[in-house]
Design an enzyme around this catalytic site. Structure first.
Site, PDB file in Angstrom:
ATOM      1  N   ASN A 121       1.199   3.198  10.991  1.00  0.00           N
ATOM      2  CA  ASN A 121       0.401   3.684  12.132  1.00  0.00           C
ATOM      3  C   ASN A 121       0.735   2.816  13.342  1.00  0.00           C
ATOM      4  OD1 ASN A 121      -1.298   1.699  10.311  1.00  0.00           O
ATOM      5  ND2 ASN A 121      -1.983   1.390  12.416  1.00  0.00           N
ATOM      6  N   MET A 170      -2.327  -7.287   6.764  1.00  0.00           N
ATOM      7  CA  MET A 170      -3.273  -8.202   6.111  1.00  0.00           C
ATOM      8  C   MET A 170      -2.718  -8.868   4.848  1.00  0.00           C
ATOM      9  SD  MET A 170      -6.551  -5.711   6.461  1.00  0.00           S
ATOM     10  CE  MET A 170      -6.745  -4.697   7.931  1.00  0.00           C
ATOM     11  N   SER A 171      -1.408  -9.008   4.783  1.00  0.00           N
ATOM     12  CA  SER A 171      -0.849  -9.567   3.540  1.00  0.00           C
ATOM     13  C   SER A 171       0.434 -10.349   3.819  1.00  0.00           C
ATOM     14  CB  SER A 171      -0.558  -8.424   2.556  1.00  0.00           C
ATOM     15  OG  SER A 171       0.496  -7.626   3.047  1.00  0.00           O
ATOM     16  N   ALA A 202       2.284  -2.411   4.134  1.00  0.00           N
ATOM     17  CA  ALA A 202       2.016  -1.404   5.162  1.00  0.00           C
ATOM     18  C   ALA A 202       1.531  -2.165   6.387  1.00  0.00           C
ATOM     19  CB  ALA A 202       0.948  -0.448   4.671  1.00  0.00           C
ATOM     20  N   TYR A 238      -9.135 -10.425   2.027  1.00  0.00           N
ATOM     21  CA  TYR A 238     -10.486  -9.912   2.323  1.00  0.00           C
ATOM     22  C   TYR A 238     -11.241  -9.473   1.070  1.00  0.00           C
ATOM     23  CZ  TYR A 238      -8.075  -5.340   2.229  1.00  0.00           C
ATOM     24  OH  TYR A 238      -7.319  -4.257   1.870  1.00  0.00           O
ATOM     25  N   GLU A 239     -10.537  -9.284  -0.039  1.00  0.00           N
ATOM     26  CA  GLU A 239     -11.227  -8.832  -1.255  1.00  0.00           C
ATOM     27  C   GLU A 239     -12.009  -9.961  -1.921  1.00  0.00           C
ATOM     28  OE1 GLU A 239      -8.951  -5.960  -3.804  1.00  0.00           O
ATOM     29  OE2 GLU A 239      -7.328  -6.609  -2.489  1.00  0.00           O
ATOM     30  N   HIS A 241      -7.404   4.088   6.281  1.00  0.00           N
ATOM     31  CA  HIS A 241      -6.523   3.721   5.167  1.00  0.00           C
ATOM     32  C   HIS A 241      -5.829   4.961   4.601  1.00  0.00           C
ATOM     33  CE1 HIS A 241      -4.857   1.274   1.994  1.00  0.00           C
ATOM     34  NE2 HIS A 241      -5.303   2.144   1.096  1.00  0.00           N
ATOM     35  N   SER A 282       0.821  -1.220   0.000  1.00  0.00           N
ATOM     36  CA  SER A 282       0.000   0.000   0.000  1.00  0.00           C
ATOM     37  C   SER A 282       0.850   1.262   0.000  1.00  0.00           C
ATOM     38  CB  SER A 282      -0.865   0.063   1.263  1.00  0.00           C
ATOM     39  OG  SER A 282      -1.908  -0.840   1.180  1.00  0.00           O
ATOM     40  N   HIS A 313      -3.398   0.404  -4.813  1.00  0.00           N
ATOM     41  CA  HIS A 313      -2.939  -0.860  -5.411  1.00  0.00           C
ATOM     42  C   HIS A 313      -3.249  -0.846  -6.900  1.00  0.00           C
ATOM     43  CE1 HIS A 313      -1.722  -3.291  -1.915  1.00  0.00           C
ATOM     44  NE2 HIS A 313      -2.440  -2.399  -1.293  1.00  0.00           N
ATOM     45  N   HIS A 355      -5.746  -8.658  -1.657  1.00  0.00           N
ATOM     46  CA  HIS A 355      -5.773  -9.122  -0.269  1.00  0.00           C
ATOM     47  C   HIS A 355      -6.823 -10.208  -0.107  1.00  0.00           C
ATOM     48  CE1 HIS A 355      -4.115  -5.062  -0.177  1.00  0.00           C
ATOM     49  NE2 HIS A 355      -3.438  -5.452   0.884  1.00  0.00           N
TER      50      HIS A 355
END
Ligand code: HPA
Length: 291
Positions: free
Chosen positions: A245, A221-222, A120, A92-93, A257, A32, A63, A90
């Site tokens: 963050n 998440m990756s 990220a 979740y997509e 995001h 990201s 992305h 990802h």
């Protein structure tokens, strides 16, 4: 007999071969907001992933969905041939791990031997601040999902490749090299354990408390499914997290995001320099050579 994925990969690779004769050996997955590394490439062929048969598409802002084939240069020196993945899908997509790791299957089919995977991530370690770059020593997989589940035949079994299924999934050798490069170039870095969560929501404060206790320094998440599959092919991997963050509950800032993208933008220069120097440390070509 070929599996469905193998047939799809063969079609994707045939399409790519029709666009470029590049024979990349190093793959770089850009996380990201870190996509601009692709702009550095010379002798470049860019392919929009939408045009590649079967290639999964990302819907997340930041992305882009591009593959760049080329090299980077530094003075007289040219790097090894690179394949840069700008943007990723990802879990979740699509809820489909096969789509998440499709680029890695393709990278293996294209002959990639080394992979730099970036992301990220939220910082959990109290020594971390937004903007830090963390080399990933190891991972925690609290999704308990593994992209190799459901593959009826592992690549290592098919090829008899004794080097496949590298453990640890992150290469010690690449990590040592990367840390040396950072030190020699005065680029500050952190080091730690990355924890993979499914998302798409950020974690609750209680979950971060738990993940902290389990031993992770950063969360995202990756990356983990990608390196599991890379290891399966015998591809060595280096992971770099950009801490965008502090994780939920560790600061009073509201997470979004957009914030991830802003911080990623701020560290772009350090990140680009670090990845470029690492690429050169992994191998270079001189101007006079054919590639
Ligand atoms: N949690 C999960 N994924 C992330 C975060 C986070 O805090 N920051 C960037 N990606």
């Amino acid at each position: 007999m070929e599996t469905k994925i193998e047939i799809q990969i063969a079609e994707s690779v045939a399409f790519i071969r029709s666009k470029t004769s590049s024979q990349p050996t190093i793959g770089i997955v850009l996380g990201s907001g870190l996509g601009e590394f692709g702009d550095l490439l010379i002798d470049k062929t860019t392919i929009d992933t939408k045009t590649i048969p079967h290639y999964p598409q990302s819907s997340v802002p930041g992305h882009a969905g591009k593959l760049h084939f080329g090299k980077i240069s530094s003075g007289e020196k040219k790097s090894a041939e690179l394949l840069v993945f700008q943007g990723r899908v990802h879990f979740y997509e699509t809820n489909d791990l096969a789509k998440v790791v499709y680029p890695i299957d393709m990278a293996a089919a294209l002959g990639i031997k080394k992979l730099i995977v970036t992301n990220a991530a939220g910082g959990i370690n109290r020594q971390f601040a937004p903007g830090d770059l963390m080399f990933i020593e190891d991972y925690l997989n609290i999704t308990f999902r593994n992209p190799l589940n459901g593959r009826n035949k592992l690549a290592s079994q098919r090829s008899g490749n004794e080097h496949a299924v590298i453990r640890p999934a992150f290469s010690r050798e690449m990590l040592v090299k990367a840390k040396n490069v950072a030190r020699e170039n005065g680029i500050p870095y952190k080091e730690g354990v990355y924890c993979w969560t499914k998302g798409p929501t950020y974690e609750s404060a209680a979950e971060i408390h738990m993940i902290d206790k389990l031993g992770a320094d950063a969360v995202g998440m990756s990356t983990v499914p990608e390196v599991i599959v890379a290891a399966e092919y015998g591809i060595e991997a280096l992971g770099i997290s950009c801490i965008t963050n502090l994780a939920t509950g560790l600061s009073s800032e509201k997470l979004s995001h957009a914030e991830v993208t802003v911080v990623a933008n701020r560290v772009k220069q350090n990140f680009t320099e670090l990845v470029s120097k690492i690429v050169f440390a992994l191998g270079e070509k001189t101007v006079n050579s054919k590639q």
